[in-house]
Design an enzyme around this catalytic site. Structure first.
Site, PDB file in Angstrom:
ATOM      1  N   TYR A 158       0.856  -1.200   0.000  1.00 31.82           N
ATOM      2  CA  TYR A 158       0.000   0.000   0.000  1.00 31.82           C
ATOM      3  C   TYR A 158       0.895   1.254   0.000  1.00 31.82           C
ATOM      4  CZ  TYR A 158      -4.306   2.639   0.582  1.00 31.82           C
ATOM      5  OH  TYR A 158      -5.355   3.497   0.373  1.00 31.82           O
ATOM      6  N   LYS A 165      -3.111   8.510   2.780  1.00 30.94           N
ATOM      7  CA  LYS A 165      -4.374   8.374   3.528  1.00 30.94           C
ATOM      8  C   LYS A 165      -4.226   8.936   4.943  1.00 30.94           C
ATOM      9  CE  LYS A 165      -7.089   6.385   0.428  1.00 30.94           C
ATOM     10  NZ  LYS A 165      -8.082   7.234  -0.299  1.00 30.94           N
TER      11      LYS A 165
HETATM   12  P1  NAD Z   1     -12.292   3.314  -8.394  1.00 33.25           P
HETATM   13  O1  NAD Z   1     -11.120   3.034  -9.271  1.00 33.25           O
HETATM   14  O2  NAD Z   1     -13.611   2.869  -8.864  1.00 33.25           O
HETATM   15  O3  NAD Z   1     -12.359   4.839  -8.023  1.00 33.25           O
HETATM   16  C1  NAD Z   1     -11.229   5.689  -7.973  1.00 33.25           C
HETATM   17  C2  NAD Z   1     -11.622   6.903  -8.753  1.00 33.25           C
HETATM   18  O4  NAD Z   1     -10.621   7.909  -8.672  1.00 33.25           O
HETATM   19  C3  NAD Z   1     -11.833   6.605 -10.254  1.00 33.25           C
HETATM   20  O5  NAD Z   1     -13.133   6.998 -10.611  1.00 33.25           O
HETATM   21  C4  NAD Z   1     -10.806   7.482 -10.928  1.00 33.25           C
HETATM   22  O6  NAD Z   1     -11.238   7.971 -12.169  1.00 33.25           O
HETATM   23  C5  NAD Z   1     -10.693   8.600  -9.891  1.00 33.25           C
HETATM   24  N1  NAD Z   1      -9.527   9.445 -10.097  1.00 33.25           N
HETATM   25  C6  NAD Z   1      -8.201   9.114 -10.065  1.00 33.25           C
HETATM   26  N2  NAD Z   1      -7.455  10.185 -10.375  1.00 33.25           N
HETATM   27  C7  NAD Z   1      -8.309  11.217 -10.601  1.00 33.25           C
HETATM   28  C8  NAD Z   1      -8.153  12.571 -10.973  1.00 33.25           C
HETATM   29  N3  NAD Z   1      -6.927  13.102 -11.192  1.00 33.25           N
HETATM   30  N4  NAD Z   1      -9.258  13.348 -11.127  1.00 33.25           N
HETATM   31  C9  NAD Z   1     -10.495  12.822 -10.913  1.00 33.25           C
HETATM   32  N5  NAD Z   1     -10.712  11.547 -10.553  1.00 33.25           N
HETATM   33  C10 NAD Z   1      -9.625  10.759 -10.411  1.00 33.25           C
HETATM   34  O7  NAD Z   1     -11.917   2.630  -6.994  1.00 33.25           O
HETATM   35  P2  NAD Z   1     -12.612   2.754  -5.545  1.00 33.25           P
HETATM   36  O8  NAD Z   1     -12.115   1.583  -4.797  1.00 33.25           O
HETATM   37  O9  NAD Z   1     -14.052   3.000  -5.700  1.00 33.25           O
HETATM   38  O10 NAD Z   1     -11.893   4.052  -4.926  1.00 33.25           O
HETATM   39  C11 NAD Z   1     -12.606   5.152  -4.410  1.00 33.25           C
HETATM   40  C12 NAD Z   1     -11.981   5.626  -3.099  1.00 33.25           C
HETATM   41  O11 NAD Z   1     -12.169   4.622  -2.106  1.00 33.25           O
HETATM   42  C13 NAD Z   1     -10.490   5.892  -3.152  1.00 33.25           C
HETATM   43  O12 NAD Z   1     -10.196   7.048  -2.375  1.00 33.25           O
HETATM   44  C14 NAD Z   1      -9.894   4.672  -2.479  1.00 33.25           C
HETATM   45  O13 NAD Z   1      -8.641   4.950  -1.889  1.00 33.25           O
HETATM   46  C15 NAD Z   1     -10.951   4.438  -1.431  1.00 33.25           C
HETATM   47  N6  NAD Z   1     -10.948   3.108  -0.809  1.00 33.25           N
HETATM   48  C16 NAD Z   1     -11.006   1.994  -1.591  1.00 33.25           C
HETATM   49  C17 NAD Z   1     -11.009   0.737  -0.982  1.00 33.25           C
HETATM   50  C18 NAD Z   1     -11.017  -0.515  -1.807  1.00 33.25           C
HETATM   51  O14 NAD Z   1     -10.592  -1.561  -1.290  1.00 33.25           O
HETATM   52  N7  NAD Z   1     -11.505  -0.510  -3.047  1.00 33.25           N
HETATM   53  C19 NAD Z   1     -10.957   0.637   0.416  1.00 33.25           C
HETATM   54  C20 NAD Z   1     -10.906   1.812   1.175  1.00 33.25           C
HETATM   55  C21 NAD Z   1     -10.897   3.036   0.545  1.00 33.25           C
HETATM   56  O1  0WE Z   2      -6.786   3.121  -1.943  1.00 33.85           O
HETATM   57  C1  0WE Z   2      -6.757   2.041  -2.488  1.00 33.85           C
HETATM   58  C2  0WE Z   2      -6.104   1.889  -3.850  1.00 33.85           C
HETATM   59  C3  0WE Z   2      -5.870   3.191  -4.525  1.00 33.85           C
HETATM   60  C4  0WE Z   2      -5.029   3.109  -5.760  1.00 33.85           C
HETATM   61  C5  0WE Z   2      -5.031   2.039  -6.650  1.00 33.85           C
HETATM   62  C6  0WE Z   2      -4.250   2.064  -7.783  1.00 33.85           C
HETATM   63  C7  0WE Z   2      -4.180   0.908  -8.739  1.00 33.85           C
HETATM   64  C8  0WE Z   2      -3.740   1.337 -10.120  1.00 33.85           C
HETATM   65  C9  0WE Z   2      -4.190   4.169  -6.026  1.00 33.85           C
HETATM   66  N1  0WE Z   2      -3.422   4.198  -7.119  1.00 33.85           N
HETATM   67  C10 0WE Z   2      -3.437   3.182  -7.997  1.00 33.85           C
HETATM   68  N2  0WE Z   2      -2.626   3.259  -9.084  1.00 33.85           N
HETATM   69  C11 0WE Z   2      -2.681   2.380 -10.111  1.00 33.85           C
HETATM   70  O2  0WE Z   2      -1.879   2.468 -11.068  1.00 33.85           O
HETATM   71  N3  0WE Z   2      -7.299   0.952  -1.844  1.00 33.85           N
HETATM   72  C12 0WE Z   2      -7.735   1.123  -0.482  1.00 33.85           C
HETATM   73  C13 0WE Z   2      -7.383  -0.400  -2.424  1.00 33.85           C
HETATM   74  C14 0WE Z   2      -6.179  -1.169  -1.983  1.00 33.85           C
HETATM   75  O3  0WE Z   2      -5.001  -1.032  -2.618  1.00 33.85           O
HETATM   76  C15 0WE Z   2      -4.084  -1.824  -1.934  1.00 33.85           C
HETATM   77  C16 0WE Z   2      -4.709  -2.458  -0.863  1.00 33.85           C
HETATM   78  C17 0WE Z   2      -6.070  -2.038  -0.885  1.00 33.85           C
HETATM   79  C18 0WE Z   2      -7.133  -2.429   0.065  1.00 33.85           C
HETATM   80  C19 0WE Z   2      -2.718  -2.024  -2.186  1.00 33.85           C
HETATM   81  C20 0WE Z   2      -2.008  -2.878  -1.360  1.00 33.85           C
HETATM   82  C21 0WE Z   2      -2.620  -3.505  -0.293  1.00 33.85           C
HETATM   83  C22 0WE Z   2      -3.989  -3.320  -0.023  1.00 33.85           C
END
Ligand code: NAD
Ligand code: 0WE
Length: 258
Positions: A158, A165
């Site tokens: 991560y 974060k």
């Molecule tokens: P996702 O890929 O569907 O959403 C991430 C979004 O960020 C995408 O829509 C992407 O277009 C947008 N984005 C990235 N760069 C951008 C920019 N420069 N301008 C505008 N938009 C931009 O994935 P998600 O999991 O729905 O992620 C949403 C949020 O939830 C993130 O902040 C992520 O860190 C957080 N989150 C995700 C998880 C998980 O496990 N999926 C867990 C906890 C928190």
């Molecule tokens: O916030 C995230 C992931 C956000 C993210 C994901 C990507 C993938 C593609 C940010 N940047 C990028 N760049 C890319 O090129 N999460 C909370 C999901 C996530 O990511 C992990 C996790 C979890 C959960 C990475 C390592 C370990 C756990």
């Protein structure tokens, strides 16, 4: 039932059906909110249009393109929203990005540019969006962002996103203090792992999901609609006394020691 009729919610971070932003949009739509959805780039336009149709909001919802790393695009977005709606009530920030290498390589190798980009897109954007939204929140409002437990504890790979974060959660507290006197609340949801686009290509993601199933009190993972429910609550009047907080929606994983 939470009633958001007559309330305008602006949601950032819509990429596809699996996006947490989409689960949040569904819950807001059910509650009768007027939705303003935004997506990052031209590439995602068609997808965003079809998601609006699936929300059954073709008549009311509007979608805009906005890259949150560009001040002029944020300014243009809120100028259009002001013209169209006047007042808004909620903002959901569900955006994060770090260059792929940074969440693959050893943390020690984090580059200056990778660190900058991760913090610009994933942290500074919340401040920029809050500044754009605040003047439109004439009757007070609520801002919600998405964080992850990797802010508190080390998860393999991560990396710089964990550092970002942690900064995002501190930003929530400083924004809550800054905007509180105007009746604007700012909170974060720390969601458990969910298989979205942002989780794709992350090595061993299924291991992370399995650890939750094994260890979390509820013995399962969360889904996007459960995060959506918490976001709706935090933006509703039911949460009128809550600001500057990080609420875990993770089936209780974070309370466990082993
Ligand atoms: P996702 O890929 O569907 O959403 C991430 C979004 O960020 C995408 O829509 C992407 O277009 C947008 N984005 C990235 N760069 C951008 C920019 N420069 N301008 C505008 N938009 C931009 O994935 P998600 O999991 O729905 O992620 C949403 C949020 O939830 C993130 O902040 C992520 O860190 C957080 N989150 C995700 C998880 C998980 O496990 N999926 C867990 C906890 C928190
Ligand atoms: O916030 C995230 C992931 C956000 C993210 C994901 C990507 C993938 C593609 C940010 N940047 C990028 N760049 C890319 O090129 N999460 C909370 C999901 C996530 O990511 C992990 C996790 C979890 C959960 C990475 C390592 C370990 C756990």
């Amino acid at each position: 039932m939470i009633d958001m009729k007559g309330k305008v919610a602006v949601i950032f971070g819509l990429a596809n059906k699996r996006s947490i932003a989409y689960g949040i949009a569904q819950r807001f739509a059910e509650a009768g909110a007027t939705l303003v959805l935004s997506y990052q780039s031209e590439r995602l336009k068609r997808e965003a249009e079809s998601l609006v149709a699936e929300l059954g909001q073709q008549e009311t919802a509007r979608i805009y393109q906005c890259d949150v790393s560009r001040d002029e695009e944020i300014d243009a977005l809120f100028a259009q929203i002001k013209e169209q709606y006047g007042t808004i009530h909620s903002v959901v920030h569900a955006v994060a990005f770090a260059p792929a290498d940074e969440i693959k390589n050893d943390f020690l190798l984090t580059s200056r540019e990778g660190f900058r980009i991760a913090h610009d897109v994933s942290v500074y954007s919340l401040i920029a969006v809050a500044r754009g939204a605040a003047p439109l929140m004439e009757a007070g409002g609520a801002i919600v962002t998405l964080t992850y437990y990797g802010a508190d504890k080390v998860f393999p790979n991560y990396n710089v996103m964990g550092v970002a974060k942690a900064a995002l959660e501190a930003t929530v507290r400083y924004l809550a203090a800054s905007l509180g006197p105007r009746g604007i609340r700012v909170n974060a949801i720390s969601a458990g792992p969910i298989k979205t686009l942002a989780a794709r290509g992350i090595g061993d993601f299924s291991k992370i999901l399995d650890a939750v199933t094994e260890r979390a009190p509820l013995k399962r993972n969360v889904d996007q609609l459960e995060v959506g429910g918490a976001a709706l609550f935090l933006c509703s009047d039911l949460a009128s006394g809550i600001t500057g907080e990080v609420t875990f929606v993770d089936c209780g994983f974070n309370i466990t020691g082993i």
